[in-house]
Design a protein around this motif. Structure first.
Motif, PDB file in Angstrom:
ATOM      1  N   ALA A 123       0.668  -1.304  -0.352  1.00 39.07           N
ATOM      2  CA  ALA A 123      -0.044   0.355   0.425  1.00 39.07           C
ATOM      3  C   ALA A 123       1.086   1.446   0.644  1.00 39.07           C
ATOM      4  CB  ALA A 123      -0.806   0.061   1.074  1.00 39.07           C
ATOM      5  N   ASP A 124       1.908   1.159   1.300  1.00 36.74           N
ATOM      6  CA  ASP A 124       3.558   2.126   0.799  1.00 36.74           C
ATOM      7  C   ASP A 124       3.587   2.744  -0.366  1.00 36.74           C
ATOM      8  OD1 ASP A 124       2.173   3.063   2.925  1.00 36.74           O
ATOM      9  OD2 ASP A 124       4.103   2.282   4.150  1.00 36.74           O
ATOM     10  N   GLU A 125       3.827   1.334  -1.400  1.00 35.48           N
ATOM     11  CA  GLU A 125       5.041   1.896  -2.822  1.00 35.48           C
ATOM     12  C   GLU A 125       4.097   2.107  -3.774  1.00 35.48           C
ATOM     13  OE1 GLU A 125       7.967  -1.824  -2.781  1.00 35.48           O
ATOM     14  OE2 GLU A 125       5.813  -2.163  -2.920  1.00 35.48           O
ATOM     15  N   LEU A 126       2.401   2.330  -3.324  1.00 40.91           N
ATOM     16  CA  LEU A 126       1.283   2.339  -4.620  1.00 40.91           C
ATOM     17  C   LEU A 126       0.668   3.988  -4.045  1.00 40.91           C
ATOM     18  CD1 LEU A 126      -0.374   1.138  -6.779  1.00 40.91           C
ATOM     19  CD2 LEU A 126      -2.716   0.152  -4.818  1.00 40.91           C
ATOM     20  N   ALA A 127       0.914   3.934  -2.741  1.00 39.41           N
ATOM     21  CA  ALA A 127       0.601   5.114  -2.235  1.00 39.41           C
ATOM     22  C   ALA A 127       1.228   5.872  -3.084  1.00 39.41           C
ATOM     23  CB  ALA A 127       0.108   5.506  -0.422  1.00 39.41           C
ATOM     24  N   HIS A 128       2.535   6.156  -2.928  1.00 38.57           N
ATOM     25  CA  HIS A 128       3.332   7.355  -3.083  1.00 38.57           C
ATOM     26  C   HIS A 128       3.612   7.473  -4.644  1.00 38.57           C
ATOM     27  CE1 HIS A 128       7.871   9.339  -3.555  1.00 38.57           C
ATOM     28  NE2 HIS A 128       8.169   8.143  -4.367  1.00 38.57           N
ATOM     29  N   GLN A 129       3.734   5.845  -5.744  1.00 40.66           N
ATOM     30  CA  GLN A 129       3.611   6.306  -7.020  1.00 40.66           C
ATOM     31  C   GLN A 129       2.132   6.875  -7.641  1.00 40.66           C
ATOM     32  OE1 GLN A 129       4.747   2.877  -8.624  1.00 40.66           O
ATOM     33  NE2 GLN A 129       6.672   2.582  -7.861  1.00 40.66           N
ATOM     34  N   VAL A 130       1.338   6.695  -7.334  1.00 38.89           N
ATOM     35  CA  VAL A 130       0.340   7.971  -6.669  1.00 38.89           C
ATOM     36  C   VAL A 130       0.056   9.048  -7.028  1.00 38.89           C
ATOM     37  CG1 VAL A 130      -2.467   7.419  -6.657  1.00 38.89           C
ATOM     38  CG2 VAL A 130      -2.154   5.147  -6.748  1.00 38.89           C
ATOM     39  N   ALA A 131       0.543   9.534  -5.553  1.00 36.31           N
ATOM     40  CA  ALA A 131       1.487  10.577  -5.077  1.00 36.31           C
ATOM     41  C   ALA A 131       1.896  10.910  -6.205  1.00 36.31           C
ATOM     42  CB  ALA A 131       1.247  10.744  -3.844  1.00 36.31           C
ATOM     43  N   ASP A 132       3.235  10.463  -6.555  1.00 36.36           N
ATOM     44  CA  ASP A 132       4.110  10.898  -7.429  1.00 36.36           C
ATOM     45  C   ASP A 132       3.829  11.385  -9.275  1.00 36.36           C
ATOM     46  OD1 ASP A 132       7.066  11.673  -8.007  1.00 36.36           O
ATOM     47  OD2 ASP A 132       6.730   9.921  -9.528  1.00 36.36           O
ATOM     48  N   SER A 133       2.773  10.780  -9.162  1.00 32.13           N
ATOM     49  CA  SER A 133       2.052  10.678 -11.042  1.00 32.13           C
ATOM     50  C   SER A 133       0.965  11.357 -10.782  1.00 32.13           C
ATOM     51  CB  SER A 133       1.797   8.746 -11.132  1.00 32.13           C
ATOM     52  OG  SER A 133       0.670   8.517 -10.300  1.00 32.13           O
ATOM     53  N   GLY A 134       0.315  11.968 -10.175  1.00 32.61           N
ATOM     54  CA  GLY A 134      -1.089  12.225 -10.046  1.00 32.61           C
ATOM     55  C   GLY A 134      -2.477  11.638 -10.193  1.00 32.61           C
ATOM     56  N   THR A 135      -2.218  10.091 -10.602  1.00 34.69           N
ATOM     57  CA  THR A 135      -3.075   9.119 -10.840  1.00 34.69           C
ATOM     58  C   THR A 135      -3.901   9.417  -9.688  1.00 34.69           C
ATOM     59  OG1 THR A 135      -1.413   7.553 -11.499  1.00 34.69           O
ATOM     60  CG2 THR A 135      -4.021   6.949 -10.111  1.00 34.69           C
TER      61      THR A 135
END
Length: 570
Positions: A123-135
């Motif tokens: 969940a932490d890895e996914l959340a980080h990349q969601v935030a970084d990409s602006g998904t």
């Protein structure tokens, strides 16, 4: 870089021509150009040509080109109804299922940029990349391994909506019933939440989406995250042209690309750039059929080969080893298999030779990066195949070897140097990371961090790598991320992670730890604490407790010295 300006290569014997052009062993011209082409146009064009011919075989259920294209159109219209427009980021947190194909091309048809997320992410890895990409919207499945993680991210990030599909809905009728009855533990209940939309509701429309103008050369089709040299995930921005050109490059080197007899085993994960280009986009371009499995399982893969008579089998070395290790291999008919493409990690000569002996198929090794949309070079499917090399560059791709200390200087012919390359598949850059772009671009050329030599036939051999990343069954693992978790344990004073040889996965992470004074935790106990916090491919094989870890003269932890002490090439 534009298609019409292929850079000259200094790698030549006595002319300005690249050395491989004197005897290019791929069955096509090297100096090709590729006209701009968007991925939705590629799908819709092939669908118009192939119509009712099958594109997907999912566990025995067939989806035609026409059905798949209409599914993509319905996804596009459904997303537009949710307000999705040009440049919005749509995430795919999916294994290999038909939903992936419809969402991938449909989101792009709506003008959005797709962001691939590995189903192995925490969940932490996914959340980080969601935030970084602006998904803002994430597609996933009602699977226990996926939906709870996606819901956690929905609740703790800027993610606005989940679109949740059902695996049972994509299966043949009999198998769908079996799945519902006997696989209940693998299914997570979808909460009654206005932020969660079912996939079936999203596509409940006529597919008449509003066409969006796409500039194939410059509009970004896909964010593909990679750790690069630092271990900090970065989103490689791949344009429509990057991806469609690489699909055409890969297709061009196939000497037998007959679309009436083109069935490829789609067991490599589509969220990985290797499969995204070599399995999905390449097959859609050519008009072939993808025999799709949701994940790799040796028995299921061998059964699929027997049932469907696939003609191509792309994989990573660990996959070929697993197939060889399975007793069902003796009962499998490989007569239809024309080519096996190995990538993602170095292929052991013994594995290649044994797989070829058992199956009668030719195994060719290639090379690529996330930043190259998938593929840079490969051995020919037929003709001169040099084990231990990554073959010759793809059409339109120029490879140079440069000085490791001064990448503006080419090395002498026959000398090792850092591999850099240019071509239409080179990414547009990293998302919001101009600093990283400056590190990897030399004009139109991209630095790889790998050191290679080029022989008299223009075949490239990788002899070293600059990057610290560990290749685990084709997945890239970054030591700094594992070390960061280790440092959260109160007993850990110092930590280093390196890759150690693994006969099955190529490499496995191994951690070395020095403890705080008066701490007595042992390696197995620390492994038991650490591994549940990591993705499956990141989990360490062991933790070695040391009194102290090696350091440089200025006191930095010395990974290179640790590798040397462990007998591993630095």
């Amino acid at each position: 870089m534009t298609d019409s300006a292929l850079p000259a290569s200094p790698i030549s014997a006595s002319t300005d021509q690249p050395i491989w052009t004197t005897h290019y062993n791929h069955p096509c011209a090297w100096d090709q150009q590729f006209e701009p082409l968007s991925l939705p146009d590629m799908l819709f064009h092939t669908a118009g040509r192939k119509g009712t011919a099958p594109l997907l075989d999912f566990m025995g259920r067939k989806f035609s080109y026409a059905e798949t294209a209409q599914g993509a159109r319905r996804v596009a219209k459904g997303l537009q109804a949710l307000g999705v427009g040009k440049g919005d980021r749509i995430g795919l947190f999916l294994p290999n299922v038909p939903h992936y194909v419809a969402a991938y091309y449909g989101a792009m048809a709506a003008g959005a940029t797709v962001v691939n997320f590995s189903p192995l992410y925490t969940a932490d890895e996914l959340a980080h990349q969601v935030a970084d990409s602006g998904t803002t919207i994430l597609f996933t499945l009602s699977a226990a391994a996926l939906l709870p993680t996606a819901i956690k991210v929905l609740n703790q990030s800027g993610l606005e909506r989940l679109v949740v599909g059902s695996v049972a809905g994509a299966l043949p009728a009999g198998k769908a019933l079996f799945y519902r009855l006997f696989k209940g533990k693998e299914v997570a209940e979808r909460p009654d939440d206005p932020r969660i939309t079912s996939f079936s509701s999203l596509i409940d429309n006529d597919g008449a989406f509003s066409p969006v103008p796409i500039d194939a050369m410059h509009d970004i089709a896909l964010f593909q995250y990679t750790g690069g040299t630092t271990g900090t995930p970065k989103g490689a921005m791949l344009s429509h042209q990057n991806l469609s050109a690489n699909a055409r490059q890969v297709n061009a080197i196939d000497p037998r690309k007959d679309d009436s007899d083109d069935r490829i085993l789609g067991v490599l994960p589509f969220f990985h750039v290797f499969a995204n280009t070599c399995v999905l986009n390449r097959t859609v371009l050519n008009g072939g059929e993808i025999v799709m499995l949701p994940r790799f399982d040796a028995v299921a893969a061998l059964k699929a080969i027997n049932r469907t008579k696939v003609t191509a089998l792309p994989g990573v070395p660990t996959m070929y080893q697993a197939l060889l290790d399975n007793p069902q291999i003796d009962k499998t008919d490989f007569a239809s298999l024309r080519a096996c493409i190995s990538g993602g990690a170095p292929l052991a000569a013994e594995v290649k030779a044994r797989f070829e002996q058992v199956t009668g198929a030719n195994v060719v090794e290639g090379y690529g990066l996330t930043e190259s949309s998938g593929v840079v070079s490969t051995n020919p499917y037929e003709g001169l195949n040099k084990p231990g090399t990554i073959g010759q560059p793809l059409p339109g791709t120029t490879v140079r070897l440069v000085d490791k200390e001064d990448p503006t200087k080419d090395v002498a012919l026959g000398e090792p140097g850092e591999i850099i390359f240019a071509g239409p598949q080179v990414m547009c850059g990293y998302w919001n990371r101009p600093d990283a772009d400056e590190e990897v671009f030399i004009g139109d050329f991209l630095r790889t961090g790998d050191v290679g030599v080029i022989d008299e036939d223009g075949y490239i051999r990788i002899v070293d790598r600059i990057k610290d990343m560990i290749s685990v069954g084709g997945f890239k693992v970054f030591p700094s991320q594992i070390e960061a978790v280790l440092y959260q344990h109160p007993a850990v004073k110092e930590a280093l992670v390196i890759g150690i040889p693994d006969p099955y996965r190529g490499e496995s992470p191994k951690a070395f730890v020095a403890l705080q004074d008066d701490e007595t935790i042992d390696g197995p106990a620390l492994v038991a604490w650490l591994n549940p916090q990591l993705g499956k491919h990141e989990r360490v094989a062991a933790i070695d407790i040391r009194e102290a870890l090696p350091k440089t003269l200025i006191g930095k932890l010395d990974r290179k010295e640790l590798r040397r002490a462990e007998g591993i090439a630095a």
